[in-house]
Design an enzyme around this catalytic site. Sequence first.
Site, mmCIF file in Angstrom:
data_model
loop_
_atom_site.group_PDB
_atom_site.id
_atom_site.type_symbol
_atom_site.label_atom_id
_atom_site.label_comp_id
_atom_site.label_asym_id
_atom_site.label_seq_id
_atom_site.Cartn_x
_atom_site.Cartn_y
_atom_site.Cartn_z
ATOM 1 N N HIS A 159 4.083 -50.231 86.441
ATOM 2 C CA HIS A 159 4.467 -49.205 87.053
ATOM 3 C C HIS A 159 4.346 -47.747 86.359
ATOM 4 O O HIS A 159 5.118 -46.672 86.604
ATOM 5 C CB HIS A 159 6.075 -49.318 87.318
ATOM 6 C CG HIS A 159 6.212 -50.500 88.145
ATOM 7 N ND1 HIS A 159 6.193 -50.744 89.435
ATOM 8 C CD2 HIS A 159 6.792 -51.737 87.596
ATOM 9 C CE1 HIS A 159 6.620 -51.982 89.661
ATOM 10 N NE2 HIS A 159 7.019 -52.501 88.562
ATOM 11 N N SER A 289 -12.841 -26.763 78.754
ATOM 12 C CA SER A 289 -12.412 -25.648 79.665
ATOM 13 C C SER A 289 -12.822 -24.460 79.263
ATOM 14 O O SER A 289 -13.092 -24.154 78.229
ATOM 15 C CB SER A 289 -10.811 -25.995 79.427
ATOM 16 O OG SER A 289 -10.038 -24.795 79.921
#
EC number: 4.3.2.2
Length: 484
Positions: A159, A289
């Site tokens: 999870h 970026s």
Amino acid sequence: MAAVSDHGSPDSYRSPLASRYASPEMCFVFSDRYKFRTWRQLWLWLAEAEQTLGLPITDEQIQEMKSNLDNIDFKMAAEEEKRLRHDVMAHVHTFGHCCPKAAGIIHLGATSCYVGDNTDLIILRNALDLLLPKLARVISRLADFAKERASLPTLGFTHFQPAQLTTVGKRCCLWIQDLCMDLQNLKRVRDDLRFRGVKGTTGTQASFLQLFEGDDHKVEQLDKMVTDKAGFKRAFIITGQTYTRKVDIEVLSVLASLGASVHKICTDIRLLANLKEMEEPFEKQQIGSSAMPYKRNPMRSERCCSLARHLMTLVMDPLQTASVQWFERTLDDSANRRICLAEAFLTADTILNTLQNISEGLVVYPKVIERRIRQELPFMATENIIMAMVKAGGSRQDCHEKIRVLSQQAASVVKQEGGDNDLIERIQADAYFSPIHSQLDRLLDPSSFTGRASQQVQRFLEEEVYPLLKPYESVMKVKAELCL
């Protein structure tokens, strides 16, 4: 309005799969040159077989066809198709123009699907032959990675919450196992491909039965001879005008399943990159970026996920197409198949090339992994600590309560103060636990929490992975060429 431009110019749309991502060899398999050259080859094989079985076709006609297999006038073919509104007849005329002696026997007895469908099956087979070694190389690279890190403990996640420890190599084997299933499925689909063969307009072979004056045996021989020439072990006995479109479902289902595997793998890599435990290769001058110079975005893994999503959706096309093929066939499959079959293979080719590049340069950061283990391991070790205290003469219930209180105090430091997990320091400072203070290092050894992970890696690679890769040993050294 700008003037209408040709497809190769900057003023015309080009599929990014062909112009930006997929390999030249896969693009060639789906090119017009390969397609129409294969049509001509099929017409030649048909004429050769018909001649062998007694039809009046001369050696001169056969030789003329052989000499012009690659002499394709694409401009003439385009003009003929515009005039006739029929692609196959346009190429019959174009082939006949450069083979005047053979013009009268080209396509003799055949329907358009003789060249169209049989060519598609040849293309599917050859495209699968390109994908299989690429997938095998990805598995091989990941197997090397898993073997090298079979014993390196890492925090497991369920999870996406901290769970029992595993190893970096064991986690990689989860990826490999899925890809091995994909490799087996790709090979099965490739080997199960059958040729449409020589079947005529509605699959009854009526035109060929007429050509051979009712001789069933010769019609069956013709079908088998052309099937053999095309390199297929068998042909469909039953077809309509086309081969069953469920073949396309079979092929694209396997490719979609491969897409799911790659998406899962690359999502894991992206998550691990965020955790700074693992990174895909990053080139010296690569920019992460345009605004944030420090960034090292997992762009290769992101590309794989992006294209894998597209690949997974493409199976819907053949599913719907197969469901609406009325009776012996309808033509509403044609335009759809021109797009989805090529796109599925070019997409699969791209993600395998990219994933191979990723797997050849994965970077692991053991110190980051170790730090994360240290943050979570004290909580996981509490059961071991309780058992050690009981062995030293303590009460299990008393020890459990002591550990519970100290664990909550440590959790508060982590969650509310942003500090490190100090449970072990609290245990070391508590005289109650003095009987086991000398054992704490052993009780907190990460390797003691990974179970049989390393042994599982070794057995899995030796028993399942390496035997599966054996047929591809000769192409294992090929490095991935990453496109834009």
